[in-house]
Design a protein around this motif. Structure first.
Motif, PDB file in Angstrom:
ATOM      1  N   ALA A 279       0.708  -1.152   0.460  1.00 35.40           N
ATOM      2  CA  ALA A 279      -0.018  -0.296   0.058  1.00 35.40           C
ATOM      3  C   ALA A 279       0.840   1.408  -0.125  1.00 35.40           C
ATOM      4  N   ASP A 280       0.518   2.179  -0.462  1.00 35.06           N
ATOM      5  CA  ASP A 280       0.880   3.749  -1.145  1.00 35.06           C
ATOM      6  C   ASP A 280       0.613   4.815   0.491  1.00 35.06           C
ATOM      7  N   HIS A 281       2.141   4.697   1.107  1.00 33.03           N
ATOM      8  CA  HIS A 281       1.929   5.771   2.163  1.00 33.03           C
ATOM      9  C   HIS A 281       1.647   5.458   3.190  1.00 33.03           C
ATOM     10  N   PHE A 282       1.659   4.007   3.877  1.00 30.89           N
ATOM     11  CA  PHE A 282       1.515   3.042   4.485  1.00 30.89           C
ATOM     12  C   PHE A 282       2.511   3.888   5.967  1.00 30.89           C
ATOM     13  N   SER A 283       2.915   4.052   6.402  1.00 23.90           N
ATOM     14  CA  SER A 283       4.049   4.456   7.647  1.00 23.90           C
ATOM     15  C   SER A 283       2.997   6.242   7.797  1.00 23.90           C
ATOM     16  N   THR A 284       2.351   7.188   6.714  1.00 21.06           N
ATOM     17  CA  THR A 284       2.193   8.203   6.843  1.00 21.06           C
ATOM     18  C   THR A 284       0.566   7.958   7.183  1.00 21.06           C
ATOM     19  N   ARG A 285       0.011   7.016   6.195  1.00 18.64           N
ATOM     20  CA  ARG A 285      -1.582   6.385   7.022  1.00 18.64           C
ATOM     21  C   ARG A 285      -1.580   5.981   8.443  1.00 18.64           C
ATOM     22  N   LEU A 286      -0.667   5.329   8.634  1.00 17.76           N
ATOM     23  CA  LEU A 286      -0.708   4.584   9.808  1.00 17.76           C
ATOM     24  C   LEU A 286      -0.701   5.850  11.476  1.00 17.76           C
ATOM     25  N   SER A 287       0.815   6.413  11.183  1.00 20.41           N
ATOM     26  CA  SER A 287       0.439   7.272  11.788  1.00 20.41           C
ATOM     27  C   SER A 287      -0.708   8.681  12.361  1.00 20.41           C
ATOM     28  N   GLU A 288      -1.148   9.146  10.823  1.00 20.18           N
ATOM     29  CA  GLU A 288      -2.882   9.622  10.545  1.00 20.18           C
ATOM     30  C   GLU A 288      -4.104   8.720  12.037  1.00 20.18           C
ATOM     31  N   GLN A 289      -3.228   7.605  11.706  1.00 20.57           N
ATOM     32  CA  GLN A 289      -4.934   6.847  12.126  1.00 20.57           C
ATOM     33  C   GLN A 289      -4.442   7.052  13.675  1.00 20.57           C
ATOM     34  N   ALA A 290      -3.051   6.476  13.888  1.00 20.73           N
ATOM     35  CA  ALA A 290      -3.062   6.605  15.742  1.00 20.73           C
ATOM     36  C   ALA A 290      -3.467   7.756  15.896  1.00 20.73           C
ATOM     37  N   GLY A 291      -2.986   8.963  14.977  1.00 17.92           N
ATOM     38  CA  GLY A 291      -3.029   9.961  16.248  1.00 17.92           C
ATOM     39  C   GLY A 291      -4.595   9.899  16.346  1.00 17.92           C
ATOM     40  N   ARG A 292      -5.495   9.366  14.871  1.00 18.20           N
ATOM     41  CA  ARG A 292      -6.660  10.171  15.079  1.00 18.20           C
ATOM     42  C   ARG A 292      -7.260   9.951  16.770  1.00 18.20           C
ATOM     43  N   LEU A 293      -6.883   7.869  16.496  1.00 20.33           N
ATOM     44  CA  LEU A 293      -7.655   7.392  17.154  1.00 20.33           C
ATOM     45  C   LEU A 293      -6.938   7.300  18.526  1.00 20.33           C
ATOM     46  N   SER A 294      -6.541   8.333  19.040  1.00 17.77           N
ATOM     47  CA  SER A 294      -5.385   9.218  20.598  1.00 17.77           C
ATOM     48  C   SER A 294      -6.323  10.153  20.657  1.00 17.77           C
ATOM     49  N   ALA A 295      -6.272  10.864  19.481  1.00 16.48           N
ATOM     50  CA  ALA A 295      -6.600  11.864  19.806  1.00 16.48           C
ATOM     51  C   ALA A 295      -8.455  12.504  20.087  1.00 16.48           C
ATOM     52  N   ASP A 296      -9.060  11.707  18.875  1.00 17.00           N
ATOM     53  CA  ASP A 296     -10.703  11.868  19.185  1.00 17.00           C
ATOM     54  C   ASP A 296     -11.572  10.685  19.810  1.00 17.00           C
ATOM     55  N   TYR A 297     -10.578   9.845  20.294  1.00 16.77           N
ATOM     56  CA  TYR A 297     -11.580   8.710  20.880  1.00 16.77           C
ATOM     57  C   TYR A 297     -10.558   7.935  22.521  1.00 16.77           C
ATOM     58  N   ASN A 298      -9.078   8.553  22.086  1.00 15.58           N
ATOM     59  CA  ASN A 298      -8.599   8.159  23.749  1.00 15.58           C
ATOM     60  C   ASN A 298      -8.314   6.785  23.596  1.00 15.58           C
ATOM     61  N   VAL A 299      -7.914   6.345  22.970  1.00 17.22           N
ATOM     62  CA  VAL A 299      -7.571   5.032  22.560  1.00 17.22           C
ATOM     63  C   VAL A 299      -5.749   5.273  22.946  1.00 17.22           C
ATOM     64  N   HIS A 300      -5.462   4.254  23.406  1.00 22.21           N
ATOM     65  CA  HIS A 300      -4.019   3.801  23.603  1.00 22.21           C
ATOM     66  C   HIS A 300      -3.481   3.178  22.664  1.00 22.21           C
ATOM     67  N   VAL A 301      -3.025   3.251  22.068  1.00 23.50           N
ATOM     68  CA  VAL A 301      -1.653   2.675  20.818  1.00 23.50           C
ATOM     69  C   VAL A 301      -0.746   2.651  21.634  1.00 23.50           C
ATOM     70  N   PRO A 302      -0.814   1.521  21.518  1.00 25.17           N
ATOM     71  CA  PRO A 302       0.743   0.549  22.302  1.00 25.17           C
ATOM     72  C   PRO A 302       2.361   0.686  21.333  1.00 25.17           C
TER      73      PRO A 302
END
Length: 334
Positions: A279-302
Protein backbone atom coordinates in the motif's frame (compact mmCIF):
# COMPACT_ATOMS: atom_id res chain seq x y z
CA UNK A 1 15.48 4.65 45.51
CA UNK A 2 18.68 5.09 47.50
CA UNK A 3 19.53 1.40 47.37
CA UNK A 4 19.29 1.23 43.57
CA UNK A 5 22.25 1.20 41.19
CA UNK A 6 22.12 3.50 38.15
CA UNK A 7 24.00 2.48 35.02
CA UNK A 8 24.39 4.06 31.62
CA UNK A 9 23.09 2.02 28.70
CA UNK A 10 26.64 1.06 27.70
CA UNK A 11 27.47 0.08 31.29
CA UNK A 12 24.31 -2.04 31.47
CA UNK A 13 25.21 -3.85 28.25
CA UNK A 14 28.72 -4.45 29.57
CA UNK A 15 27.34 -5.79 32.86
CA UNK A 16 25.12 -8.31 31.08
CA UNK A 17 27.68 -9.29 28.46
CA UNK A 18 30.52 -9.77 30.94
CA UNK A 19 28.38 -11.89 33.26
CA UNK A 20 27.19 -14.09 30.38
CA UNK A 21 30.69 -14.63 29.02
CA UNK A 22 32.06 -15.34 32.49
CA UNK A 23 29.73 -18.35 32.83
CA UNK A 24 30.49 -19.74 29.40
CA UNK A 25 28.58 -17.92 26.68
CA UNK A 26 30.44 -17.10 23.48
CA UNK A 27 30.92 -13.39 22.80
CA UNK A 28 28.58 -13.05 19.77
CA UNK A 29 25.71 -14.70 21.65
CA UNK A 30 26.45 -12.71 24.80
CA UNK A 31 26.43 -9.48 22.82
CA UNK A 32 23.07 -10.23 21.20
CA UNK A 33 21.47 -11.30 24.47
CA UNK A 34 22.90 -8.35 26.40
CA UNK A 35 21.55 -5.88 23.86
CA UNK A 36 18.11 -7.53 23.85
CA UNK A 37 18.08 -7.54 27.66
CA UNK A 38 18.92 -3.85 27.92
CA UNK A 39 16.37 -2.94 25.25
CA UNK A 40 13.66 -4.80 27.19
CA UNK A 41 14.71 -3.05 30.39
CA UNK A 42 14.71 0.42 28.86
CA UNK A 43 11.35 -0.25 27.20
CA UNK A 44 9.82 -0.89 30.61
CA UNK A 45 9.58 -4.67 30.14
CA UNK A 46 11.57 -5.35 33.31
CA UNK A 47 10.19 -8.83 33.90
CA UNK A 48 11.97 -9.96 30.71
CA UNK A 49 14.92 -7.61 31.16
CA UNK A 50 17.60 -7.97 33.84
CA UNK A 51 15.29 -9.96 36.12
CA UNK A 52 15.06 -12.61 33.37
CA UNK A 53 18.80 -12.40 32.67
CA UNK A 54 19.38 -14.22 35.94
CA UNK A 55 17.47 -17.19 34.46
CA UNK A 56 19.88 -17.22 31.51
CA UNK A 57 22.90 -17.02 33.81
CA UNK A 58 21.73 -19.88 36.04
CA UNK A 59 20.81 -21.95 32.99
CA UNK A 60 24.28 -21.50 31.54
CA UNK A 61 25.76 -22.73 34.83
CA UNK A 62 23.32 -25.66 35.03
CA UNK A 63 23.68 -26.69 31.39
CA UNK A 64 20.22 -25.75 30.07
CA UNK A 65 21.88 -23.38 27.60
CA UNK A 66 24.75 -24.41 25.33
CA UNK A 67 26.87 -21.32 25.74
CA UNK A 68 29.21 -22.06 22.84
CA UNK A 69 26.45 -23.08 20.42
CA UNK A 70 26.77 -21.70 16.92
CA UNK A 71 23.37 -21.34 15.20
CA UNK A 72 22.89 -23.29 11.97
CA UNK A 73 21.22 -21.08 9.33
CA UNK A 74 19.69 -22.46 6.15
CA UNK A 75 17.47 -21.02 3.42
CA UNK A 76 15.40 -23.71 1.65
CA UNK A 77 13.80 -21.08 -0.60
CA UNK A 78 14.77 -17.41 -1.07
CA UNK A 79 12.10 -15.97 1.24
CA UNK A 80 12.67 -18.31 4.21
CA UNK A 81 15.48 -18.35 6.75
CA UNK A 82 15.63 -21.28 9.16
CA UNK A 83 17.75 -21.33 12.28
CA UNK A 84 18.64 -24.26 14.50
CA UNK A 85 19.80 -22.61 17.74
CA UNK A 86 21.60 -25.85 18.65
CA UNK A 87 20.63 -25.48 22.30
CA UNK A 88 21.71 -21.85 22.47
CA UNK A 89 19.63 -18.67 22.48
CA UNK A 90 17.29 -17.39 19.77
CA UNK A 91 18.57 -13.82 20.09
CA UNK A 92 21.92 -14.94 18.68
CA UNK A 93 20.45 -16.61 15.61
CA UNK A 94 18.09 -13.73 14.92
CA UNK A 95 20.91 -11.19 15.19
CA UNK A 96 22.97 -13.13 12.66
CA UNK A 97 20.03 -13.48 10.25
CA UNK A 98 18.45 -10.05 10.73
CA UNK A 99 20.17 -8.15 7.90
CA UNK A 100 19.42 -10.89 5.39
CA UNK A 101 15.83 -11.20 6.65
CA UNK A 102 15.25 -7.47 6.12
CA UNK A 103 16.78 -7.66 2.66
CA UNK A 104 14.63 -10.64 1.67
CA UNK A 105 11.45 -8.98 2.96
CA UNK A 106 12.14 -5.80 0.99
CA UNK A 107 13.01 -7.79 -2.14
CA UNK A 108 10.13 -10.27 -2.12
CA UNK A 109 7.60 -8.35 -0.06
CA UNK A 110 7.48 -11.14 2.51
CA UNK A 111 10.05 -13.22 4.37
CA UNK A 112 9.96 -15.65 7.28
CA UNK A 113 12.51 -16.44 9.97
CA UNK A 114 12.11 -19.52 12.13
CA UNK A 115 14.21 -20.83 15.00
CA UNK A 116 14.08 -24.11 16.88
CA UNK A 117 16.01 -25.80 19.68
CA UNK A 118 16.42 -22.62 21.69
CA UNK A 119 16.10 -21.50 25.27
CA UNK A 120 13.34 -18.95 26.00
CA UNK A 121 13.20 -16.13 23.46
CA UNK A 122 13.12 -13.31 26.04
CA UNK A 123 11.08 -10.23 25.13
CA UNK A 124 9.14 -11.26 22.03
CA UNK A 125 8.45 -7.64 21.10
CA UNK A 126 12.20 -7.12 20.62
CA UNK A 127 12.16 -9.18 17.42
CA UNK A 128 9.14 -7.43 15.93
CA UNK A 129 10.27 -3.95 17.00
CA UNK A 130 13.70 -4.54 15.45
CA UNK A 131 12.12 -5.18 12.06
CA UNK A 132 9.66 -2.28 12.36
CA UNK A 133 12.64 0.02 12.90
CA UNK A 134 13.69 -0.95 9.36
CA UNK A 135 10.28 -0.09 7.91
CA UNK A 136 8.77 -3.59 8.01
CA UNK A 137 5.53 -4.92 9.46
CA UNK A 138 6.31 -7.93 11.62
CA UNK A 139 4.50 -10.68 13.46
CA UNK A 140 6.33 -12.90 15.96
CA UNK A 141 5.19 -15.95 17.92
CA UNK A 142 6.93 -18.22 20.41
CA UNK A 143 6.11 -20.98 22.87
CA UNK A 144 7.55 -22.27 26.14
CA UNK A 145 7.15 -25.22 28.47
CA UNK A 146 3.52 -25.96 29.38
CA UNK A 147 2.08 -23.62 32.02
CA UNK A 148 -1.27 -22.63 30.48
CA UNK A 149 -4.47 -24.65 30.61
CA UNK A 150 -6.21 -25.29 27.30
CA UNK A 151 -9.92 -24.83 26.61
CA UNK A 152 -11.75 -27.28 28.87
CA UNK A 153 -8.51 -28.47 30.51
CA UNK A 154 -7.38 -28.22 34.11
CA UNK A 155 -3.80 -29.15 33.26
CA UNK A 156 -1.16 -26.99 31.56
CA UNK A 157 -0.78 -27.87 27.88
CA UNK A 158 0.57 -24.67 26.30
CA UNK A 159 3.21 -22.11 27.13
CA UNK A 160 2.13 -18.54 27.79
CA UNK A 161 2.54 -18.42 23.99
CA UNK A 162 2.87 -14.69 23.32
CA UNK A 163 2.19 -12.98 20.03
CA UNK A 164 3.85 -9.71 18.99
CA UNK A 165 2.96 -7.33 16.18
CA UNK A 166 4.89 -4.25 15.09
CA UNK A 167 4.48 -1.67 12.33
CA UNK A 168 6.47 1.46 11.42
CA UNK A 169 5.07 4.94 11.94
CA UNK A 170 6.49 8.18 10.60
CA UNK A 171 9.80 9.19 12.12
CA UNK A 172 11.33 6.66 14.49
CA UNK A 173 8.12 5.65 16.25
CA UNK A 174 6.50 2.24 15.94
CA UNK A 175 3.26 0.58 16.86
CA UNK A 176 4.01 -2.49 18.98
CA UNK A 177 1.65 -5.03 20.51
CA UNK A 178 3.25 -7.73 22.64
CA UNK A 179 0.99 -9.89 24.77
CA UNK A 180 0.74 -13.41 26.04
CA UNK A 181 -2.15 -15.79 25.45
CA UNK A 182 -2.46 -16.15 29.21
CA UNK A 183 -4.24 -13.65 31.44
CA UNK A 184 -0.77 -12.70 32.67
CA UNK A 185 2.82 -13.69 32.04
CA UNK A 186 4.41 -16.41 34.18
CA UNK A 187 7.11 -13.97 35.28
CA UNK A 188 4.41 -11.85 36.96
CA UNK A 189 3.28 -14.85 39.02
CA UNK A 190 6.90 -15.59 39.93
CA UNK A 191 7.39 -11.96 40.91
CA UNK A 192 4.33 -12.04 43.18
CA UNK A 193 5.63 -15.21 44.84
CA UNK A 194 9.03 -13.59 45.43
CA UNK A 195 7.38 -10.56 47.02
CA UNK A 196 4.99 -12.62 49.11
CA UNK A 197 2.04 -10.96 47.36
CA UNK A 198 -1.24 -12.41 46.17
CA UNK A 199 -2.47 -12.53 42.58
CA UNK A 200 -5.92 -11.87 41.07
CA UNK A 201 -8.08 -15.01 40.98
CA UNK A 202 -8.48 -14.51 37.22
CA UNK A 203 -4.84 -15.35 36.54
CA UNK A 204 -4.54 -19.02 37.44
CA UNK A 205 -6.01 -22.21 38.84
CA UNK A 206 -4.58 -24.56 41.45
CA UNK A 207 -3.94 -28.30 41.04
CA UNK A 208 -7.63 -28.98 41.65
CA UNK A 209 -8.66 -26.66 38.85
CA UNK A 210 -9.96 -23.97 41.20
CA UNK A 211 -9.19 -20.24 40.83
CA UNK A 212 -6.46 -19.17 43.24
CA UNK A 213 -4.92 -15.99 44.62
CA UNK A 214 -1.84 -17.88 45.86
CA UNK A 215 1.07 -17.56 43.39
CA UNK A 216 2.68 -20.75 44.74
CA UNK A 217 -0.53 -22.70 44.16
CA UNK A 218 -0.73 -21.13 40.70
CA UNK A 219 2.74 -22.40 39.83
CA UNK A 220 1.68 -25.89 40.88
CA UNK A 221 -1.52 -25.58 38.84
CA UNK A 222 -1.89 -23.68 35.57
CA UNK A 223 -2.29 -20.20 34.20
CA UNK A 224 -5.60 -19.25 32.62
CA UNK A 225 -5.95 -17.97 29.06
CA UNK A 226 -7.32 -14.46 28.64
CA UNK A 227 -10.88 -14.47 27.34
CA UNK A 228 -11.44 -18.12 28.19
CA UNK A 229 -11.58 -20.48 25.22
CA UNK A 230 -10.87 -17.68 22.75
CA UNK A 231 -7.54 -16.93 24.38
CA UNK A 232 -6.79 -20.65 24.55
CA UNK A 233 -7.47 -20.90 20.82
CA UNK A 234 -4.92 -18.14 20.20
CA UNK A 235 -2.44 -20.08 22.34
CA UNK A 236 -3.02 -23.09 20.09
CA UNK A 237 -2.54 -20.96 16.98
CA UNK A 238 0.76 -19.65 18.39
CA UNK A 239 1.76 -23.22 19.23
CA UNK A 240 1.26 -24.27 15.61
CA UNK A 241 3.34 -21.35 14.33
CA UNK A 242 6.07 -21.46 16.96
CA UNK A 243 6.47 -25.21 17.43
CA UNK A 244 4.72 -26.82 14.48
CA UNK A 245 6.21 -24.76 11.64
CA UNK A 246 9.64 -24.38 13.21
CA UNK A 247 10.20 -27.97 14.32
CA UNK A 248 10.62 -26.82 17.93
CA UNK A 249 9.29 -28.76 20.88
CA UNK A 250 5.59 -28.64 21.60
CA UNK A 251 5.04 -26.97 24.95
CA UNK A 252 4.01 -30.32 26.46
CA UNK A 253 7.42 -31.72 25.47
CA UNK A 254 9.53 -28.69 26.40
CA UNK A 255 11.67 -28.85 29.53
CA UNK A 256 11.23 -26.29 32.30
CA UNK A 257 13.55 -23.35 31.62
CA UNK A 258 14.34 -23.08 35.34
CA UNK A 259 15.22 -26.66 36.24
CA UNK A 260 17.22 -29.65 35.07
CA UNK A 261 19.97 -29.82 32.47
CA UNK A 262 17.85 -29.88 29.30
CA UNK A 263 17.07 -26.96 27.01
CA UNK A 264 13.37 -26.25 26.50
CA UNK A 265 14.10 -26.53 22.77
CA UNK A 266 11.24 -24.21 21.88
CA UNK A 267 10.56 -22.38 18.64
CA UNK A 268 10.28 -18.85 17.29
CA UNK A 269 8.34 -17.76 14.21
CA UNK A 270 8.82 -14.29 12.69
CA UNK A 271 6.97 -13.01 9.64
CA UNK A 272 8.26 -9.82 7.97
CA UNK A 273 6.28 -7.81 5.40
CA UNK A 274 7.34 -4.83 3.31
CA UNK A 275 4.33 -2.47 3.52
CA UNK A 276 5.58 -0.29 0.65
CA UNK A 277 4.87 -3.16 -1.74
CA UNK A 278 1.31 -3.54 -0.47
CA UNK A 279 0.00 0.00 0.00
CA UNK A 280 1.19 3.51 -0.80
CA UNK A 281 2.15 5.84 2.06
CA UNK A 282 1.63 3.12 4.66
CA UNK A 283 3.56 4.70 7.53
CA UNK A 284 1.96 8.12 6.94
CA UNK A 285 -1.55 6.68 6.88
CA UNK A 286 -0.90 4.54 9.95
CA UNK A 287 0.53 7.51 11.85
CA UNK A 288 -2.52 9.58 11.00
CA UNK A 289 -4.84 6.78 12.07
CA UNK A 290 -2.95 6.25 15.32
CA UNK A 291 -3.14 9.97 16.00
CA UNK A 292 -6.87 10.02 15.33
CA UNK A 293 -7.50 7.06 17.61
CA UNK A 294 -5.47 8.64 20.38
CA UNK A 295 -6.64 12.26 20.11
CA UNK A 296 -10.28 11.82 19.13
CA UNK A 297 -11.18 8.55 20.85
CA UNK A 298 -8.72 8.34 23.77
CA UNK A 299 -7.39 5.00 22.51
CA UNK A 300 -4.07 3.80 23.92
CA UNK A 301 -1.83 2.98 20.96
CA UNK A 302 0.78 0.52 22.28
CA UNK A 303 4.42 0.96 21.44
CA UNK A 304 4.49 4.74 21.17
CA UNK A 305 6.06 5.04 24.61
CA UNK A 306 8.80 2.52 23.82
CA UNK A 307 11.04 5.00 22.02
CA UNK A 308 10.31 7.67 24.65
CA UNK A 309 11.34 5.31 27.43
CA UNK A 310 14.49 4.29 25.62
CA UNK A 311 15.46 7.90 24.87
CA UNK A 312 14.89 8.74 28.54
CA UNK A 313 17.17 5.86 29.55
CA UNK A 314 19.90 7.23 27.28
CA UNK A 315 20.03 10.38 29.40
CA UNK A 316 18.88 9.21 32.85
CA UNK A 317 20.43 5.75 32.85
CA UNK A 318 19.05 2.38 33.89
CA UNK A 319 18.19 1.88 37.54
CA UNK A 320 18.51 -1.65 38.94
CA UNK A 321 17.63 -2.80 42.46
CA UNK A 322 20.84 -3.34 44.43
CA UNK A 323 19.98 -7.00 45.08
CA UNK A 324 19.49 -7.68 41.36
CA UNK A 325 22.68 -5.83 40.45
CA UNK A 326 24.65 -7.78 43.05
CA UNK A 327 23.15 -11.07 41.85
CA UNK A 328 24.23 -10.44 38.25
CA UNK A 329 27.61 -9.09 39.34
CA UNK A 330 28.25 -12.27 41.31
CA UNK A 331 28.32 -14.26 38.08
CA UNK A 332 31.09 -11.99 36.79
CA UNK A 333 33.24 -13.09 39.71
CA UNK A 334 32.76 -16.81 39.11
Amino acid sequence: MADDVTLSVSEAIALAKTALMRVGMAEPAATALAQATVEAETAGKRAVGFAHLTDYLRSLVDGRIAGKAEPLLTSPVPSILKCDAMGGVAQHGFSIAREELVSKAKTFGIAVFTACNSYTTGELGWYAASLASDGLVAIAATNSHAVLAGAGSRSPVYGTNPLAFAAPLEGNDILLIDQSSSATALVNVRDAAARGAGIPDSWAIDQDGQPTTDPFAAMQGALIAFGGSRGANIALMVEVLAAGLTGGNWSLDAADFQAGETSPGVGLFVLALSPQLFADHFSTRLSEQAGRLSADYNVHVPGLDRMKRQRAAESAGIRLPRQLFDSISSFRRN
